[in-house]
Design a protein around this motif. Structure first.
Motif, mmCIF file in Angstrom:
data_model
loop_
_atom_site.group_PDB
_atom_site.id
_atom_site.type_symbol
_atom_site.label_atom_id
_atom_site.label_comp_id
_atom_site.label_asym_id
_atom_site.label_seq_id
_atom_site.Cartn_x
_atom_site.Cartn_y
_atom_site.Cartn_z
ATOM 1 N N ASP A 43 0.829 -1.209 0.000
ATOM 2 C CA ASP A 43 0.000 0.000 0.000
ATOM 3 C C ASP A 43 0.860 1.255 0.000
ATOM 4 O O ASP A 43 0.464 2.292 -0.506
ATOM 5 C CB ASP A 43 -0.927 0.023 1.222
ATOM 6 C CG ASP A 43 -1.931 -1.120 1.199
ATOM 7 O OD1 ASP A 43 -2.453 -1.425 0.108
ATOM 8 O OD2 ASP A 43 -2.184 -1.702 2.263
ATOM 9 N N TRP A 44 2.033 1.167 0.563
ATOM 10 C CA TRP A 44 2.935 2.324 0.644
ATOM 11 C C TRP A 44 3.964 2.338 -0.472
ATOM 12 O O TRP A 44 4.340 3.385 -0.973
ATOM 13 C CB TRP A 44 3.643 2.348 2.008
ATOM 14 C CG TRP A 44 2.682 2.616 3.105
ATOM 15 C CD1 TRP A 44 2.035 1.699 3.882
ATOM 16 C CD2 TRP A 44 2.200 3.895 3.528
ATOM 17 N NE1 TRP A 44 1.194 2.327 4.762
ATOM 18 C CE2 TRP A 44 1.277 3.683 4.567
ATOM 19 C CE3 TRP A 44 2.456 5.199 3.129
ATOM 20 C CZ2 TRP A 44 0.613 4.711 5.210
ATOM 21 C CZ3 TRP A 44 1.796 6.227 3.783
ATOM 22 C CH2 TRP A 44 0.890 5.979 4.809
ATOM 23 N N LEU A 45 4.449 1.168 -0.859
ATOM 24 C CA LEU A 45 5.532 1.110 -1.853
ATOM 25 C C LEU A 45 5.048 0.765 -3.259
ATOM 26 O O LEU A 45 5.818 0.882 -4.205
ATOM 27 C CB LEU A 45 6.584 0.073 -1.423
ATOM 28 C CG LEU A 45 7.289 0.346 -0.098
ATOM 29 C CD1 LEU A 45 8.306 -0.750 0.176
ATOM 30 C CD2 LEU A 45 7.931 1.713 -0.072
ATOM 31 N N GLY A 46 3.802 0.305 -3.384
ATOM 32 C CA GLY A 46 3.311 -0.082 -4.701
ATOM 33 C C GLY A 46 4.137 -1.225 -5.254
ATOM 34 O O GLY A 46 4.471 -2.158 -4.533
ATOM 35 N N ASP A 47 4.525 -1.134 -6.511
ATOM 36 C CA ASP A 47 5.338 -2.196 -7.104
ATOM 37 C C ASP A 47 6.826 -1.876 -7.060
ATOM 38 O O ASP A 47 7.631 -2.562 -7.663
ATOM 39 C CB ASP A 47 4.879 -2.485 -8.529
ATOM 40 C CG ASP A 47 5.052 -1.271 -9.457
ATOM 41 O OD1 ASP A 47 5.414 -0.181 -8.969
ATOM 42 O OD2 ASP A 47 4.803 -1.429 -10.661
ATOM 43 N N TRP A 48 7.205 -0.823 -6.338
ATOM 44 C CA TRP A 48 8.601 -0.436 -6.209
ATOM 45 C C TRP A 48 9.338 -1.455 -5.365
ATOM 46 O O TRP A 48 8.901 -1.835 -4.291
ATOM 47 C CB TRP A 48 8.739 0.945 -5.594
ATOM 48 C CG TRP A 48 10.163 1.377 -5.385
ATOM 49 C CD1 TRP A 48 11.071 1.655 -6.358
ATOM 50 C CD2 TRP A 48 10.828 1.571 -4.133
ATOM 51 N NE1 TRP A 48 12.267 2.018 -5.796
ATOM 52 C CE2 TRP A 48 12.138 1.981 -4.427
ATOM 53 C CE3 TRP A 48 10.438 1.436 -2.818
ATOM 54 C CZ2 TRP A 48 13.074 2.241 -3.442
ATOM 55 C CZ3 TRP A 48 11.372 1.715 -1.831
ATOM 56 C CH2 TRP A 48 12.670 2.112 -2.150
ATOM 57 N N THR A 49 10.453 -1.924 -5.878
ATOM 58 C CA THR A 49 11.298 -2.863 -5.143
ATOM 59 C C THR A 49 12.682 -2.224 -4.975
ATOM 60 O O THR A 49 13.377 -2.007 -5.969
ATOM 61 C CB THR A 49 11.440 -4.198 -5.904
ATOM 62 O OG1 THR A 49 10.136 -4.721 -6.134
ATOM 63 C CG2 THR A 49 12.275 -5.189 -5.123
ATOM 64 N N PRO A 50 13.040 -1.898 -3.740
ATOM 65 C CA PRO A 50 14.349 -1.276 -3.546
ATOM 66 C C PRO A 50 15.485 -2.244 -3.899
ATOM 67 O O PRO A 50 15.333 -3.455 -3.775
ATOM 68 C CB PRO A 50 14.363 -0.942 -2.053
ATOM 69 C CG PRO A 50 13.303 -1.779 -1.449
ATOM 70 C CD PRO A 50 12.313 -2.115 -2.504
ATOM 71 N N THR A 51 16.578 -1.690 -4.367
ATOM 72 C CA THR A 51 17.748 -2.503 -4.682
ATOM 73 C C THR A 51 18.950 -1.937 -3.952
ATOM 74 O O THR A 51 18.999 -0.768 -3.606
ATOM 75 C CB THR A 51 18.029 -2.492 -6.193
ATOM 76 O OG1 THR A 51 18.256 -1.145 -6.609
ATOM 77 C CG2 THR A 51 16.889 -3.094 -6.981
ATOM 78 N N VAL A 52 19.906 -2.777 -3.745
ATOM 79 C CA VAL A 52 21.157 -2.369 -3.121
ATOM 80 C C VAL A 52 22.086 -1.901 -4.217
ATOM 81 O O VAL A 52 22.273 -2.566 -5.230
ATOM 82 C CB VAL A 52 21.798 -3.548 -2.345
ATOM 83 C CG1 VAL A 52 23.130 -3.146 -1.764
ATOM 84 C CG2 VAL A 52 20.855 -4.040 -1.269
ATOM 85 N N SER A 53 22.657 -0.709 -4.010
ATOM 86 C CA SER A 53 23.578 -0.232 -5.053
ATOM 87 C C SER A 53 24.964 -0.068 -4.503
ATOM 88 O O SER A 53 25.227 -0.099 -3.364
ATOM 89 C CB SER A 53 23.105 1.070 -5.624
ATOM 90 O OG SER A 53 22.889 2.031 -4.622
#
Length: 53
Positions: A43-53
């Motif tokens: 609900d907060w992030l939607g389909d966003w998936t954080p990645t490690v850079s």
């Protein structure tokens, strides 16, 4: 959270138990089961998936 009041944001508890858990009050807002259904990660992030850079 030094210098930040939780009252200025939207913090609330849900389904807490054990030592330290307490009843809802103006200083301890608690979500109802219905309110909690709208507070999932997606609900907060939607389909966003954080990645490690």
């Amino acid at each position: 959270m030094s210098g930040f009041s939780w009252k200025d944001d939207r913090f609330a508890e849900y389904n807490n138990t054990g030592p330290g858990a307490g009843p809802a009050s103006t200083n301890r807002p608690v979500l109802t089961p219905t309110q909690a259904t709208t507070q999932e990660t997606a609900d907060w992030l939607g389909d966003w998936t954080p990645t490690v850079s």
